[in-house]
Design a protein around this motif. Structure first.
Motif, PDB file in Angstrom:
ATOM      1  N   VAL A   1       0.850  -1.186   0.000  1.00 35.50           N
ATOM      2  CA  VAL A   1       0.000   0.000   0.000  1.00 35.50           C
ATOM      3  C   VAL A   1       0.887   1.237   0.000  1.00 35.50           C
ATOM      4  CG1 VAL A   1      -1.765   1.267   1.287  1.00 35.50           C
ATOM      5  CG2 VAL A   1      -1.798  -1.227   1.245  1.00 35.50           C
ATOM      6  N   ARG A   2       0.601   2.165  -0.927  1.00 36.08           N
ATOM      7  CA  ARG A   2       1.367   3.414  -0.929  1.00 36.08           C
ATOM      8  C   ARG A   2       0.895   4.299   0.208  1.00 36.08           C
ATOM      9  NH1 ARG A   2       0.843   4.592  -7.117  1.00 36.08           N
ATOM     10  NH2 ARG A   2       0.916   6.746  -6.467  1.00 36.08           N
ATOM     11  N   ARG A   3       1.851   4.959   0.842  1.00 35.35           N
ATOM     12  CA  ARG A   3       1.571   5.780   2.019  1.00 35.35           C
ATOM     13  C   ARG A   3       1.693   7.259   1.678  1.00 35.35           C
ATOM     14  NH1 ARG A   3      -0.954   2.540   5.473  1.00 35.35           N
ATOM     15  NH2 ARG A   3       0.021   0.514   5.481  1.00 35.35           N
ATOM     16  N   CYS A   4       1.152   8.087   2.535  1.00 38.43           N
ATOM     17  CA  CYS A   4       1.220   9.539   2.392  1.00 38.43           C
ATOM     18  C   CYS A   4       2.681   9.987   2.413  1.00 38.43           C
ATOM     19  CB  CYS A   4       0.441  10.184   3.533  1.00 38.43           C
ATOM     20  SG  CYS A   4       0.349  11.982   3.438  1.00 38.43           S
ATOM     21  N   SER A   5       3.021  10.946   1.565  1.00 35.93           N
ATOM     22  CA  SER A   5       4.402  11.446   1.469  1.00 35.93           C
ATOM     23  C   SER A   5       4.763  12.413   2.584  1.00 35.93           C
ATOM     24  CB  SER A   5       4.613  12.167   0.130  1.00 35.93           C
ATOM     25  OG  SER A   5       4.419  11.286  -0.940  1.00 35.93           O
ATOM     26  N   ARG A   6       3.785  12.910   3.328  1.00 31.95           N
ATOM     27  CA  ARG A   6       4.072  13.862   4.400  1.00 31.95           C
ATOM     28  C   ARG A   6       4.849  13.178   5.520  1.00 31.95           C
ATOM     29  NH1 ARG A   6       1.123  18.809   4.470  1.00 31.95           N
ATOM     30  NH2 ARG A   6       2.493  19.122   6.254  1.00 31.95           N
ATOM     31  N   THR A   7       5.793  13.894   6.072  1.00 32.55           N
ATOM     32  CA  THR A   7       6.639  13.367   7.142  1.00 32.55           C
ATOM     33  C   THR A   7       5.798  12.906   8.325  1.00 32.55           C
ATOM     34  OG1 THR A   7       8.340  14.927   6.467  1.00 32.55           O
ATOM     35  CG2 THR A   7       8.595  13.922   8.621  1.00 32.55           C
ATOM     36  N   ALA A   8       6.109  11.740   8.844  1.00 34.13           N
ATOM     37  CA  ALA A   8       5.475  11.130  10.017  1.00 34.13           C
ATOM     38  C   ALA A   8       4.010  10.771   9.804  1.00 34.13           C
ATOM     39  CB  ALA A   8       5.620  12.023  11.243  1.00 34.13           C
ATOM     40  N   CYS A   9       3.536  10.772   8.587  1.00 36.21           N
ATOM     41  CA  CYS A   9       2.157  10.353   8.309  1.00 36.21           C
ATOM     42  C   CYS A   9       2.228   8.966   7.679  1.00 36.21           C
ATOM     43  CB  CYS A   9       1.454  11.324   7.367  1.00 36.21           C
ATOM     44  SG  CYS A   9      -0.259  10.843   7.021  1.00 36.21           S
ATOM     45  N   GLY A  10       1.577   8.009   8.259  1.00 36.45           N
ATOM     46  CA  GLY A  10       1.616   6.647   7.750  1.00 36.45           C
ATOM     47  C   GLY A  10       0.308   6.192   7.149  1.00 36.45           C
ATOM     48  N   ARG A  11      -0.634   7.141   6.960  1.00 38.04           N
ATOM     49  CA  ARG A  11      -1.935   6.755   6.413  1.00 38.04           C
ATOM     50  C   ARG A  11      -1.808   6.414   4.927  1.00 38.04           C
ATOM     51  NH1 ARG A  11      -3.550  10.949  10.200  1.00 38.04           N
ATOM     52  NH2 ARG A  11      -3.008  12.489   8.651  1.00 38.04           N
ATOM     53  N   PRO A  12      -2.726   5.580   4.415  1.00 38.15           N
ATOM     54  CA  PRO A  12      -2.691   5.213   2.997  1.00 38.15           C
ATOM     55  C   PRO A  12      -2.972   6.426   2.106  1.00 38.15           C
ATOM     56  CG  PRO A  12      -4.345   3.906   4.191  1.00 38.15           C
ATOM     57  CD  PRO A  12      -3.771   4.892   5.149  1.00 38.15           C
ATOM     58  N   ALA A  13      -2.275   6.494   0.986  1.00 37.31           N
ATOM     59  CA  ALA A  13      -2.448   7.600   0.043  1.00 37.31           C
ATOM     60  C   ALA A  13      -3.720   7.405  -0.771  1.00 37.31           C
ATOM     61  CB  ALA A  13      -1.244   7.679  -0.883  1.00 37.31           C
TER      62      ALA A  13
ATOM     63  N   THR B   1      -1.202   5.772 -10.997  1.00 35.38           N
ATOM     64  CA  THR B   1      -0.989   4.334 -11.127  1.00 35.38           C
ATOM     65  C   THR B   1       0.369   3.928 -10.592  1.00 35.38           C
ATOM     66  OG1 THR B   1      -2.355   4.386 -13.107  1.00 35.38           O
ATOM     67  CG2 THR B   1      -1.041   2.417 -12.760  1.00 35.38           C
ATOM     68  N   TYR B   2       1.385   4.727 -10.872  1.00 35.53           N
ATOM     69  CA  TYR B   2       2.745   4.434 -10.428  1.00 35.53           C
ATOM     70  C   TYR B   2       3.284   5.618  -9.638  1.00 35.53           C
ATOM     71  CZ  TYR B   2       2.381   0.897 -14.031  1.00 35.53           C
ATOM     72  OH  TYR B   2       1.960  -0.159 -14.792  1.00 35.53           O
ATOM     73  N   ALA B   3       4.116   5.330  -8.667  1.00 34.96           N
ATOM     74  CA  ALA B   3       4.768   6.391  -7.906  1.00 34.96           C
ATOM     75  C   ALA B   3       5.819   7.043  -8.786  1.00 34.96           C
ATOM     76  CB  ALA B   3       5.403   5.822  -6.645  1.00 34.96           C
ATOM     77  N   GLU B   4       5.758   8.332  -8.939  1.00 35.29           N
ATOM     78  CA  GLU B   4       6.704   9.087  -9.754  1.00 35.29           C
ATOM     79  C   GLU B   4       7.619   9.896  -8.835  1.00 35.29           C
ATOM     80  OE1 GLU B   4       6.996   8.998 -13.053  1.00 35.29           O
ATOM     81  OE2 GLU B   4       5.296   7.648 -13.342  1.00 35.29           O
ATOM     82  N   PRO B   5       8.856  10.152  -9.288  1.00 36.56           N
ATOM     83  CA  PRO B   5       9.798  10.855  -8.409  1.00 36.56           C
ATOM     84  C   PRO B   5       9.407  12.292  -8.071  1.00 36.56           C
ATOM     85  CG  PRO B   5      10.850  10.230 -10.500  1.00 36.56           C
ATOM     86  CD  PRO B   5       9.454   9.713 -10.519  1.00 36.56           C
ATOM     87  N   HIS B   6       8.706  13.002  -8.964  1.00 37.69           N
ATOM     88  CA  HIS B   6       8.397  14.410  -8.707  1.00 37.69           C
ATOM     89  C   HIS B   6       6.926  14.629  -8.380  1.00 37.69           C
ATOM     90  CE1 HIS B   6      12.427  15.509  -9.783  1.00 37.69           C
ATOM     91  NE2 HIS B   6      12.314  14.770 -10.869  1.00 37.69           N
ATOM     92  N   CYS B   7       6.253  13.564  -7.937  1.00 37.07           N
ATOM     93  CA  CYS B   7       4.861  13.639  -7.504  1.00 37.07           C
ATOM     94  C   CYS B   7       4.801  13.212  -6.049  1.00 37.07           C
ATOM     95  CB  CYS B   7       3.984  12.712  -8.344  1.00 37.07           C
ATOM     96  SG  CYS B   7       3.913  13.173 -10.084  1.00 37.07           S
ATOM     97  N   TYR B   8       3.773  13.671  -5.370  1.00 40.41           N
ATOM     98  CA  TYR B   8       3.633  13.389  -3.944  1.00 40.41           C
ATOM     99  C   TYR B   8       2.288  12.724  -3.692  1.00 40.41           C
ATOM    100  CZ  TYR B   8       7.441  16.691  -4.000  1.00 40.41           C
ATOM    101  OH  TYR B   8       8.610  17.323  -4.288  1.00 40.41           O
ATOM    102  N   ASP B   9       2.306  11.582  -3.048  1.00 37.71           N
ATOM    103  CA  ASP B   9       1.081  10.887  -2.678  1.00 37.71           C
ATOM    104  C   ASP B   9       0.614  11.429  -1.331  1.00 37.71           C
ATOM    105  OD1 ASP B   9       1.335   9.351  -4.964  1.00 37.71           O
ATOM    106  OD2 ASP B   9       2.331   7.709  -3.921  1.00 37.71           O
ATOM    107  N   LEU B  10      -0.682  11.727  -1.235  1.00 30.43           N
ATOM    108  CA  LEU B  10      -1.233  12.300  -0.007  1.00 30.43           C
ATOM    109  C   LEU B  10      -2.421  11.491   0.481  1.00 30.43           C
ATOM    110  CD1 LEU B  10      -1.238  16.095  -0.966  1.00 30.43           C
ATOM    111  CD2 LEU B  10       0.465  14.865   0.383  1.00 30.43           C
ATOM    112  N   CYS B  11      -2.576  11.432   1.800  1.00 28.29           N
ATOM    113  CA  CYS B  11      -3.734  10.780   2.405  1.00 28.29           C
ATOM    114  C   CYS B  11      -4.938  11.721   2.273  1.00 28.29           C
ATOM    115  CB  CYS B  11      -3.455  10.456   3.869  1.00 28.29           C
ATOM    116  SG  CYS B  11      -3.229  11.920   4.898  1.00 28.29           S
TER     117      CYS B  11
END
Length: 151
Positions: A24-36, A56-66
């Motif tokens: 499961v991909r997680r939120c990119s914010r520091t100390a946040c472990g919720r699913p993106a 669909t895929y994690a990209e280097p210059h994109c940020y996943d957020l919860c």
């Protein structure tokens, strides 16, 4: 030394325990472990932050957020935030998808009498020629192109 896989300190252990790695991909914010649930992308040329559905895929210059961080997102002064519709749940198959799948399964389960060269064309099985056999024009996998009975 003794057994292979042992050192003086005891059995070798993995550097990263397997229960830490999650599919499961997680939120990119520091100390946040919720699913993106959303992906944030910056378009620097337009001074725009685009928040949309999870990529669909994690990209280097994109940020996943919860969900919480995507709702609270703000952009720098002078920037515009474009929020695309985010799916709240997993996509459900439509009736058309299910019907197409059922038809494909039925077609794949049919015996291949035409491929064996038999004259056993069944009544009501589709357009037929003068000899009673289907007028198949082309075939691609389990899909067939049939000539119209009028032509």
């Amino acid at each position: 030394m003794g057994e292979p896989g042992e050192s003086r300190r005891g059995p070798l252990k993995s550097a990263v325990p397997s229960n830490v790695v999650s599919p499961v991909r997680r939120c990119s914010r520091t100390a946040c472990g919720r699913p993106a649930v959303a992906t944030l992308t910056y378009v620097y040329a337009d001074s725009t932050a685009v928040l949309g559905p999870l990529a669909t895929y994690a990209e280097p210059h994109c940020y996943d957020l919860c969900a919480e961080h995507s709702e609270r997102l703000t952009a720098p002064r002078g920037w515009e935030v474009v929020r695309l519709a985010i799916d709240s749940g997993p996509a459900q198959p439509s009736g058309d998808d299910l019907e197409a799948l059922a038809n494909a399964v039925r077609e794949a389960a049919r015996p291949q009498e035409r491929a064996a060269g038999s004259d056993g064309a069944q009544a009501g099985s589709g357009p037929t020629g003068r000899d009673g056999r289907p007028m198949e024009v082309a075939r691609r996998g389990h899909l067939r192109v049939l000539r119209s009975p009028d032509s």
